[in-house]
Enzyme design. Structure first.
Site, short mmCIF file in Angstrom:
data_model
loop_
_atom_site.label_atom_id
_atom_site.label_comp_id
_atom_site.label_asym_id
_atom_site.label_seq_id
_atom_site.Cartn_x
_atom_site.Cartn_y
_atom_site.Cartn_z
N HIS B 125 -5.83 55.61 -18.25
CA HIS B 125 -4.76 55.26 -19.20
C HIS B 125 -4.75 53.76 -19.49
O HIS B 125 -4.86 52.94 -18.59
CB HIS B 125 -3.39 55.72 -18.69
CG HIS B 125 -3.03 55.24 -17.32
ND1 HIS B 125 -3.59 55.77 -16.17
CD2 HIS B 125 -2.17 54.29 -16.89
CE1 HIS B 125 -3.07 55.17 -15.10
NE2 HIS B 125 -2.21 54.27 -15.51
N CYS B 191 6.28 32.70 -14.27
CA CYS B 191 6.74 33.19 -15.57
C CYS B 191 5.55 33.34 -16.51
O CYS B 191 4.74 32.42 -16.65
CB CYS B 191 7.77 32.25 -16.17
SG CYS B 191 8.20 32.68 -17.88
N CYS B 194 6.31 30.45 -19.55
CA CYS B 194 6.33 29.01 -19.32
C CYS B 194 5.61 28.61 -18.03
O CYS B 194 5.44 27.42 -17.75
CB CYS B 194 7.77 28.49 -19.28
SG CYS B 194 8.68 28.93 -17.80
N HIS B 208 15.28 34.89 -15.09
CA HIS B 208 14.54 34.03 -16.02
C HIS B 208 13.91 34.87 -17.14
O HIS B 208 13.85 34.42 -18.29
CB HIS B 208 13.47 33.26 -15.25
CG HIS B 208 12.70 32.29 -16.09
ND1 HIS B 208 13.23 31.09 -16.52
CD2 HIS B 208 11.44 32.35 -16.61
CE1 HIS B 208 12.32 30.45 -17.25
NE2 HIS B 208 11.23 31.20 -17.32
#
Ligand code: ZN
Ligand code: ZN
Ligand code: ZN
Ligand code: ZN
Lengths: 226, 226
Positions: B125, B191, B194, B208
């Site tokens: 998949h 993140c 960023c 965040h």
DNA sequence: GAATCATAAC
DNA sequence: GAATCATAAC
């Protein structure tokens, strides 16, 4: 022994300086502080904290224990504070469910009041919690059972001169209580409202709690209509 | 060896009888089925399933492997199906964020396409997933890292004749890959947008991700206004 | 793949 | 008290 137990004093700030936490504190006077539980396990979940520096260190089994010569003045002060907390709790519920009518709500129908038999936080605290147990913060079986079993020591039962508070409170007895509570935590999860047994299926219980909450918080509105 | 591996075939029904699951299936033809991931790890999270009974059993490392004489016809069919899936994915995003304008959305800016290096479900998949990773179902560090590290094998990288698909695929090599991936899973969470390092603080990362999602899905609206 | 349970470290 | 991590059983 744990290396760092500072989390156990997390509630201490509220009895020391209640005026410093207006976002958390719903009520305080010279003897008690009422705060939101930071990780609410129901739609409304408040804590009533005695500010007395001795009482705050005591175990819920000890503080009302008959063999320990219970402090009746303190008991009555606490009961009075709970009476002040009831309309606050009801108001919090109405904020969540604006269709409910504050004046017609029966506190005992919607709320429970009691101590945890084995608290994690060391400052003595009474839970004032709505019965729904509908909350994102209710994440484990232990959370649920802790409010729906003898792990929750009903305040009014505890104050009565009954088996609960006639236990000899020594370290052997605490060991026995710990053993009892471990057994209780291993039992099946059952719906607080209809008794349906969910065994260990926490996810299914969570789904069911949504349905029960919808029913009790809508039912009331229907009753008012008729 | 696990006692019961039936969960590993959870996706098999969709390639066998796509017509039976209209609530789950977004698209199907004789060669592919596109479904919602049942536990979406982002605002949009789809799976593209080859229906070929041989391909569906193969490892993502094997199916495009150059030493394994890659099936170029299949590769092109898959790429064509992904092209069909792109507007579907964009549409799903617009349903969630109605302020977004479907025609102006750049797929590559908002989505990722790839295999998990070590899938849990045995039917081959491809994940088509929006970059936000904003979802209640994103519950663990492993969930996050699996889409934000080399654990996610970018489909287009894999098809290129590069290091990724020139590995000798024998059991020794699979063992090495497993060891690599375990290392990757132990790395810090950063993140996706960023690069801010959240180390092992999953809760802070989650908070965040809300902020980043608000920014990317609002930013677009602002761009459109100007 | 998810979910339950147990266990540290805070 | 919550949260991270590891481990079965499905
Ligand atoms: Zn407590
Ligand atoms: Zn019920
Ligand atoms: Zn997968
Ligand atoms: Zn960021």
């Amino acid at each position: 022994m744990k290396s760092n137990n500072s989390f156990r004093s997390a509630l201490n700030c509220y009895i020391k300086h209640p005026e410093k936490y207006p976002n958390d504190v719903l009520y305080y006077d010279s003897d008690f502080t009422v705060v939101y539980d930071k990780y609410p396990k129901a739609q409304v979940h408040l804590l009533v904290l005695p500010r007395d520096l001795i009482k705050t260190t005591q175990s819920p089994f000890l503080v009302f224990n008959y063999k320990n010569d219970p402090d009746k003045v303190f008991q009555n002060q606490l009961l009075l504070c709970i009476e002040k907390t009831k309309p606050i709790a009801i108001q919090q519920l109405v904020i969540k469910f604006p269709f409910l009518i504050q004046q017609s709500l029966n506190f005992d129908e919607y709320f429970k009041v009691g101590f945890h038999a084995i608290p994690s936080l060391s400052n003595l605290h009474v839970h004032v919690i709505s019965k729904d147990n509908l909350s994102e913060r209710l994440k484990t079986k232990k959370h649920y059972i802790s409010f729906n079993s003898p792990f929750l020591l009903n305040l009014y039962d505890l104050i009565k001169n009954n088996a609960l508070n006639q236990r000899d409170i020594n370290s052997d007895e605490f060991f026995n209580i710990a053993k009892e509570m471990k057994k209780i935590m291993a039992q099946d999860m059952k719906c607080w409202k209809c008794g349906l047994n969910f065994r260990n299926d926490f996810k299914k219980l969570k789904d069911h709690l949504v349905i029960e909450a919808n029913a009790i918080y809508k039912e009331d509105r229907e009753k008012i209509k008729s």
